[in-house]
Design a protein around this motif. Sequence first.
Motif, short mmCIF file in Angstrom:
data_model
loop_
_atom_site.label_atom_id
_atom_site.label_comp_id
_atom_site.label_asym_id
_atom_site.label_seq_id
_atom_site.Cartn_x
_atom_site.Cartn_y
_atom_site.Cartn_z
N LEU A 5 0.88 -1.16 0.00
CA LEU A 5 0.00 0.00 0.00
C LEU A 5 0.92 1.21 0.00
O LEU A 5 1.65 1.44 0.96
N LYS A 7 1.36 5.16 -0.07
CA LYS A 7 0.67 6.41 0.23
C LYS A 7 1.41 7.56 -0.42
O LYS A 7 2.58 7.80 -0.13
N ASP A 23 -3.18 4.85 9.10
CA ASP A 23 -3.09 4.18 7.80
C ASP A 23 -2.05 3.05 7.77
O ASP A 23 -2.31 1.98 7.25
N ASP A 36 5.39 5.00 2.59
CA ASP A 36 4.95 6.39 2.71
C ASP A 36 5.79 7.26 1.77
O ASP A 36 7.00 7.37 1.94
N TYR A 67 -3.74 6.42 -2.08
CA TYR A 67 -3.12 5.14 -1.74
C TYR A 67 -3.26 4.22 -2.94
O TYR A 67 -4.37 4.03 -3.44
N GLU A 82 -6.86 1.02 -5.44
CA GLU A 82 -6.51 2.33 -4.90
C GLU A 82 -7.58 2.78 -3.92
O GLU A 82 -8.72 2.29 -3.95
N SER A 96 -9.64 -0.42 1.63
CA SER A 96 -8.34 -1.06 1.34
C SER A 96 -8.51 -2.57 1.25
O SER A 96 -7.95 -3.21 0.36
#
Length: 110
Positions: A5, A7, A23, A36, A67, A82, A96
């Motif tokens: 995932l 971000k 998150d 991230d 994301y 996404e 998610s």
Amino acid sequence: MTLSLIKFSSEDCGLCHKMSFYDQKVAEELGLQFVDVKMQDTATYRKYRKILLTQYPDKAEMGWPTYIICEDPEGDFKIVGEVKGAHPKGEFRTNSDQATVRQVVGSSMS
């Protein structure tokens, strides 16, 4: 198959900052690796921008934060889902998870 995932956010984005309280934890609970990417961190952004630009070539429709769920983000990546924009924790988890489940079900049917 390991999914990540990713971000994409900005240091100046208040909603992005708010999401940072949960998150990464949600991603880990769903078995996703969390990455991230702050737009101001040019080294990290360069590493992952090909993924963002594949989904949003001109960045016009992306949300803050955006994301992107993908396989093999550092190699021949494949985008599988996404989540755009800020969401409460429960809604973020559901969105998610649904994006991840669609990929797992789709792969097992191939």
